[in-house]
Motif scaffolding. Structure first.
Motif, mmCIF file in Angstrom:
data_model
loop_
_atom_site.group_PDB
_atom_site.id
_atom_site.type_symbol
_atom_site.label_atom_id
_atom_site.label_comp_id
_atom_site.label_asym_id
_atom_site.label_seq_id
_atom_site.Cartn_x
_atom_site.Cartn_y
_atom_site.Cartn_z
ATOM 1 N N PRO A 94 0.790 -1.234 0.000
ATOM 2 C CA PRO A 94 0.000 0.000 0.000
ATOM 3 C C PRO A 94 0.826 1.291 0.000
ATOM 4 O O PRO A 94 0.336 2.340 -0.412
ATOM 5 N N TYR A 95 2.073 1.216 0.465
ATOM 6 C CA TYR A 95 2.926 2.409 0.543
ATOM 7 C C TYR A 95 4.224 2.181 -0.240
ATOM 8 O O TYR A 95 4.591 1.042 -0.546
ATOM 9 N N THR A 96 4.904 3.289 -0.527
ATOM 10 C CA THR A 96 6.194 3.237 -1.233
ATOM 11 C C THR A 96 7.252 3.942 -0.400
ATOM 12 O O THR A 96 7.055 5.099 0.006
ATOM 13 N N LEU A 97 8.351 3.279 -0.141
ATOM 14 C CA LEU A 97 9.491 3.870 0.576
ATOM 15 C C LEU A 97 10.603 4.143 -0.416
ATOM 16 O O LEU A 97 11.107 3.226 -1.072
ATOM 17 N N ASP A 138 1.114 7.254 -6.151
ATOM 18 C CA ASP A 138 0.300 8.233 -5.441
ATOM 19 C C ASP A 138 1.163 8.945 -4.399
ATOM 20 O O ASP A 138 1.656 8.301 -3.471
ATOM 21 N N PRO A 139 1.363 10.272 -4.522
ATOM 22 C CA PRO A 139 2.224 10.996 -3.565
ATOM 23 C C PRO A 139 1.754 10.871 -2.120
ATOM 24 O O PRO A 139 2.561 11.001 -1.196
ATOM 25 N N ALA A 140 0.465 10.615 -1.918
ATOM 26 C CA ALA A 140 -0.058 10.484 -0.564
ATOM 27 C C ALA A 140 0.456 9.226 0.132
ATOM 28 O O ALA A 140 0.343 9.093 1.356
ATOM 29 N N LYS A 141 1.044 8.311 -0.648
ATOM 30 C CA LYS A 141 1.516 7.042 -0.089
ATOM 31 C C LYS A 141 3.033 6.875 -0.201
ATOM 32 O O LYS A 141 3.538 5.774 -0.011
ATOM 33 N N VAL A 142 3.744 7.948 -0.526
ATOM 34 C CA VAL A 142 5.196 7.869 -0.750
ATOM 35 C C VAL A 142 5.953 8.551 0.390
ATOM 36 O O VAL A 142 5.680 9.714 0.718
ATOM 37 N N VAL A 143 6.909 7.847 0.967
ATOM 38 C CA VAL A 143 7.804 8.395 2.001
ATOM 39 C C VAL A 143 9.224 8.392 1.457
ATOM 40 O O VAL A 143 9.716 7.354 1.002
ATOM 41 N N VAL A 144 9.875 9.553 1.490
ATOM 42 C CA VAL A 144 11.264 9.680 1.038
ATOM 43 C C VAL A 144 12.165 9.809 2.266
ATOM 44 O O VAL A 144 11.924 10.667 3.122
ATOM 45 N N VAL A 145 13.178 8.969 2.350
ATOM 46 C CA VAL A 145 14.135 9.029 3.462
ATOM 47 C C VAL A 145 15.512 9.339 2.901
ATOM 48 O O VAL A 145 16.017 8.611 2.037
ATOM 49 N N ASP A 146 16.103 10.432 3.392
ATOM 50 C CA ASP A 146 17.416 10.870 2.917
ATOM 51 C C ASP A 146 18.124 11.553 4.073
ATOM 52 O O ASP A 146 17.540 11.744 5.149
#
Length: 315
Positions: free
Chosen positions: A109-112, A202-210
């Protein structure tokens, strides 16, 4: 005295002559450099200013064919370098990932979207080994915990040639779904920016870690900036990150930006998360304690009333 003056005049004349020769030599050198530069410029214009050719070697007509030859060459050269510059600055495709999987296949359901260097790996150099990349503690746990909930995408500012074997080394079990490299970034003001609008998700389900906020500057509330890992073997950040992202997923958050925005100004978002989590746990324990006390009071009053009631009834 006269002889001394004559010697000084002779020395001065020699120095002047030497200075003239040095100036003449420098002038010739600059002329040679200028000619070489001009020659290189002409060669570049000649090479990149020609018409493209097809597989049979025939010239392909373009919009510059009606210009004077030298103008054609200049305009084609300019267009070539402009397009090349644009290619470096823009992502390689407006859709960096394929369409999400459909049933009967499983799509998390989500994208990391996570950086490789200084988030998962730390480059170290020594005279004995040269450059080596150290794995951050908790990588295996992070992937195992999140793989059922997140589509894991390594999106790094490193080149593919550098990063590909490194990703293989940190993911022997194949938890990572996709790999994106420097050519997929958008180059802005000296930074490689990861534009998630090109991810086909979907940007509502995307988390970017940097470890750099500039990496997600176009969508600041989709990102979480961790502290740059210095190679410390006692580091626990990835364990905390796994707990944080798992909480988001299991809570069924509709829009991750509503959560990440609350941590966007924190110097250490994961530490802030742990602090808030601890506070909520204390409040819940206090609530349960108060509820327990209230139930005890009710039981006591009920017991007291049952004892008093028969007596009052007899009276």
């Amino acid at each position: 005295m006269a002889a001394s003056t004559g010697e000084e005049d002779g020395k001065g004349s020699d120095e002047q002559e030497k200075t003239k020769k040095q100036k003449a030599y420098t002038k010739r050198l600059l002329q040679i450099v200028g000619l070489l530069g001009a020659g290189n410029g002409v060669a570049i214009i000649y090479i990149f200013g020609r018409n493209s050719v097809d597989e049979n070697g025939a010239k392909i007509p373009d919009e510059f064919d009606n210009d004077v030859v030298i103008i054609q060459q200049l305009r084609r050269s300019y267009k070539y370098f402009k397009d090349y510059s644009q290619m470096i600055m823009e992502p390689t495709s407006p859709k960096l990932l394929p369409d999400p999987l459909k049933e009967p296949y499983y799509q998390p359901p989500y994208t990391l979207v996570i950086e490789l260097t200084d988030v998962l790996l730390h480059p170290e150099w020594s005279l004995v080994t040269g450059w080596r990349f150290k794995k951050r503690p908790g990588i295996d746990n992070l992937f195992q915990q999140l793989a059922p909930l997140y589509e894991i995408v390594i999106f790094t500012s490193e080149t593919g040639m550098t990063a590909f074997p490194l990703i293989d080394s940190v993911d022997p079990h194949g938890f990572i779904s996709y790999r994106l490299f420097r050519d997929a970034t958008r180059y802005m003001d000296g930074h490689h920016v990861k534009d998630i609008s090109c991810l086909n998700r979907d940007p509502a389900k995307v988390v970017v870690v940097d470890c750099k906020k500039e990496a997600f500057r176009l969508q600041p509330f989709n990102g979480m900036a961790l502290k740059k890992w210095d190679g410390n073997s006692e580091d626990r950040t990835l364990f905390d990150l796994a707990a944080f992202l798992k909480t988001i997923a299991l809570s069924g958050v509709e829009d991750v930006r509503s959560v990440l925005e609350n941590y966007s100004l924190e110097e250490d978002p994961l530490e802030a998360f742990k602090r808030r989590q601890s506070q909520l746990e204390q409040e819940e324990q206090q609530r349960l304690s108060d509820l327990s006390q209230h139930k005890k009071q009710q039981l006591f009053l009920g017991s007291l009333a049952s004892r008093l009631w028969p007596r009052s009834k007899q009276q």
